[in-house]
Write a protein that holds these residues in place. Structure first.
Motif, PDB file in Angstrom:
ATOM      1  N   PRO A 151       0.830  -1.222   0.000  1.00  0.00           N
ATOM      2  CA  PRO A 151       0.000   0.000   0.000  1.00  0.00           C
ATOM      3  C   PRO A 151       0.855   1.258   0.000  1.00  0.00           C
ATOM      4  N   THR A 152       0.291   2.348  -0.490  1.00  0.00           N
ATOM      5  CA  THR A 152       0.933   3.658  -0.434  1.00  0.00           C
ATOM      6  C   THR A 152       0.670   4.269   0.938  1.00  0.00           C
ATOM      7  N   PHE A 153       1.580   5.112   1.395  1.00  0.00           N
ATOM      8  CA  PHE A 153       1.430   5.727   2.718  1.00  0.00           C
ATOM      9  C   PHE A 153       0.102   6.475   2.819  1.00  0.00           C
ATOM     10  N   GLY A 154      -0.623   6.204   3.898  1.00  0.00           N
ATOM     11  CA  GLY A 154      -1.914   6.833   4.110  1.00  0.00           C
ATOM     12  C   GLY A 154      -3.068   6.122   3.435  1.00  0.00           C
ATOM     13  N   GLU A 155      -2.755   5.057   2.675  1.00  0.00           N
ATOM     14  CA  GLU A 155      -3.799   4.325   1.965  1.00  0.00           C
ATOM     15  C   GLU A 155      -3.789   2.834   2.311  1.00  0.00           C
ATOM     16  N   LYS A 156      -3.280   2.508   3.499  1.00  0.00           N
ATOM     17  CA  LYS A 156      -3.201   1.104   3.901  1.00  0.00           C
ATOM     18  C   LYS A 156      -4.608   0.553   4.151  1.00  0.00           C
ATOM     19  N   PRO A 157      -4.969  -0.554   3.496  1.00  0.00           N
ATOM     20  CA  PRO A 157      -6.298  -1.139   3.704  1.00  0.00           C
ATOM     21  C   PRO A 157      -6.483  -1.598   5.149  1.00  0.00           C
ATOM     22  N   GLU A 158      -7.690  -1.546   5.622  1.00  0.00           N
ATOM     23  CA  GLU A 158      -7.975  -1.985   6.992  1.00  0.00           C
ATOM     24  C   GLU A 158      -7.703  -3.480   7.111  1.00  0.00           C
ATOM     25  N   GLY A 159      -6.963  -3.838   8.144  1.00  0.00           N
ATOM     26  CA  GLY A 159      -6.644  -5.246   8.369  1.00  0.00           C
ATOM     27  C   GLY A 159      -5.418  -5.739   7.623  1.00  0.00           C
ATOM     28  N   TRP A 160      -4.697  -4.831   6.930  1.00  0.00           N
ATOM     29  CA  TRP A 160      -3.510  -5.262   6.174  1.00  0.00           C
ATOM     30  C   TRP A 160      -2.423  -5.742   7.128  1.00  0.00           C
ATOM     31  N   LEU A 161      -1.893  -6.917   6.844  1.00  0.00           N
ATOM     32  CA  LEU A 161      -0.801  -7.470   7.644  1.00  0.00           C
ATOM     33  C   LEU A 161       0.199  -8.147   6.709  1.00  0.00           C
ATOM     34  N   PRO A 162       1.500  -7.982   6.963  1.00  0.00           N
ATOM     35  CA  PRO A 162       2.503  -8.674   6.138  1.00  0.00           C
ATOM     36  C   PRO A 162       2.558 -10.154   6.499  1.00  0.00           C
ATOM     37  N   THR A 163       2.982 -10.978   5.559  1.00  0.00           N
ATOM     38  CA  THR A 163       3.097 -12.414   5.842  1.00  0.00           C
ATOM     39  C   THR A 163       4.409 -12.745   6.532  1.00  0.00           C
ATOM     40  N   GLY A 164       5.428 -11.880   6.336  1.00  0.00           N
ATOM     41  CA  GLY A 164       6.712 -12.087   6.987  1.00  0.00           C
ATOM     42  C   GLY A 164       6.892 -11.172   8.183  1.00  0.00           C
ATOM     43  N   LYS A 165       8.089 -11.229   8.796  1.00  0.00           N
ATOM     44  CA  LYS A 165       8.320 -10.440   9.999  1.00  0.00           C
ATOM     45  C   LYS A 165       9.809 -10.182  10.175  1.00  0.00           C
ATOM     46  N   ARG A 166      10.138  -8.985  10.632  1.00  0.00           N
ATOM     47  CA  ARG A 166      11.530  -8.683  10.996  1.00  0.00           C
ATOM     48  C   ARG A 166      11.773  -9.249  12.384  1.00  0.00           C
ATOM     49  N   VAL A 167      12.564 -10.298  12.468  1.00  0.00           N
ATOM     50  CA  VAL A 167      12.724 -11.009  13.738  1.00  0.00           C
ATOM     51  C   VAL A 167      13.754 -10.348  14.647  1.00  0.00           C
ATOM     52  N   LYS A 168      14.733  -9.671  14.058  1.00  0.00           N
ATOM     53  CA  LYS A 168      15.678  -8.878  14.837  1.00  0.00           C
ATOM     54  C   LYS A 168      16.363  -7.907  13.899  1.00  0.00           C
ATOM     55  N   ARG A 169      17.219  -7.057  14.430  1.00  0.00           N
ATOM     56  CA  ARG A 169      17.841  -6.017  13.620  1.00  0.00           C
ATOM     57  C   ARG A 169      18.558  -6.611  12.409  1.00  0.00           C
ATOM     58  N   GLY A 170      18.129  -6.215  11.226  1.00  0.00           N
ATOM     59  CA  GLY A 170      18.800  -6.638   9.998  1.00  0.00           C
ATOM     60  C   GLY A 170      18.383  -7.991   9.463  1.00  0.00           C
ATOM     61  N   LEU A 171      17.423  -8.673  10.123  1.00  0.00           N
ATOM     62  CA  LEU A 171      17.049 -10.018   9.691  1.00  0.00           C
ATOM     63  C   LEU A 171      15.531 -10.106   9.514  1.00  0.00           C
TER      64      LEU A 171
END
Length: 223
Positions: free
Chosen positions: A154-174
Motif C-alpha cells: 500500500p501507499t502511505f496513508g492508503e493502507k487497507p484496513e486489516g492489512w498485515l505482512p506475511t513475513g516479519k523482521r525477527v531482529k535487527r537486519g534479519l
C-alpha cells in the motif's frame, strides 16, 4: 538496481541480475559523531552564537569528508551498474522524511546529519552523465512487506484496513518470510522498492534470488 537507504547500511542495493551489495555507513556515522562531540566540548559554557577559528576548521573538515563520502558512494553504485549492464536505478525516497523524523534525539541526529539527499542527487547526476535511467519512488511499507511472498504494497496513508505482512523482521537486519527463509531485511526492502515501479517500468524481477537477498557484499567507503 533497487536502492534502500539507511544509516549503518547507508545504501543497500539489489539488482534483478542477481547481484547485491551494501555501502557501509558506519565509518561516516562515526566521523559525524566525533564532530558533534568535539563541537559540544568547544561550545560548553559559551553563548549559542559563539564561533571560533577552531570550530570553523572542524566544520570545514567535516563538510569535506561528507562531500568525499557522497562522491565515493555514488561512484560505487554507478560502476556496479555499468559493469553489470544495468540500465535503470530505482531509489526509494519519502519526501520530507528528515523534517518529520521522530526516532529519538540520538538517532535523529545520526539520520538527519548524514547527507543522503545529496547522495541521491549525485547518483541522479551521474546517471544522466552515463545514460542510465534514474527513478525515485516512495518506499512506504517496503520494509514490512515480504518480497519473497509477494505481499501487497500500500501507499502511505492508503493502507487497507486489516492489512498485515506475511513475513516479519525477527531482529535487527534479519527478516523471516512466510516460508521461513531468513534474509537481509534491507535487501527485502530493496526488492519491494523495485516492485512499486516494476509494472510502470516493465521490469522483470525474477532474477532476484535467495542468495542476493541473504548475503550482500559489504563495501567500505574508504578502502
Amino acid at each position: 538496481l533497487m536502492i534502500d537507504h539507511g544509516v549503518d547500511n547507508w545504501l543497500t542495493c539489489v539488482s534483478n541480475v542477481g547481484t547485491s551489495f551494501i555501502v557501509d555507513g558506519r565509518h561516516l556515522k562515526s566521523l559525524n559523531q566525533g564532530y558533534n562531540k568535539r563541537v559540544a566540548f568547544l561550545m560548553k559554557g559559551k553563548a549559542n552564537e559563539f564561533w571560533s577559528k577552531r570550530l570553523a576548521c572542524l566544520t570545514e573538515k567535516r563538510n569535506r569528508q561528507m562531500r568525499d563520502a557522497v562522491n565515493k558512494a555514488a561512484r560505487k553504485v554507478i560502476n556496479h551498474s555499468l559493469k553489470n549492464r544495468i540500465g535503470t536505478i530505482v531509489f526509494g525516497w519519502n519526501k520530507g522524511q528528515k523534517k518529520s523524523a521522530n526516532m529519538g534525539n540520538t538517532t535523529n541526529q545520526k539520520f538527519v546529519q548524514i547527507p543522503t539527499g545529496r547522495l541521491k542527487d549525485r547518483i541522479a547526476q551521474l546517471c544522466e552523465q552515463y545514460g542510465l535511467k534514474f527513478v525515485e519512488t516512495e518506499e512506504s511499507y517496503s520494509s514490512k512487506a515480504s518480497f519473497v511472498d509477494n505481499d501487497s504494497l500500500p501507499t502511505f496513508g492508503e493502507k487497507p484496513e486489516g492489512w498485515l505482512p506475511t513475513g516479519k523482521r525477527v531482529k535487527r537486519g534479519l527478516y523471516r518470510t512466510a516460508q521461513g527463509w531468513l534474509i537481509n531485511a534491507d535487501c527485502n526492502g530493496c526488492g519491494n522498492i523495485g516492485r512499486k515501479v516494476a509494472i510502470m517500468l516493465g521490469l522483470d524481477l525474477s532474477g532476484i534470488g535467495r542468495g542476493a537477498l541473504s548475503a550482500p557484499l559489504r563495501l567500505k567507503l574508504w578502502s
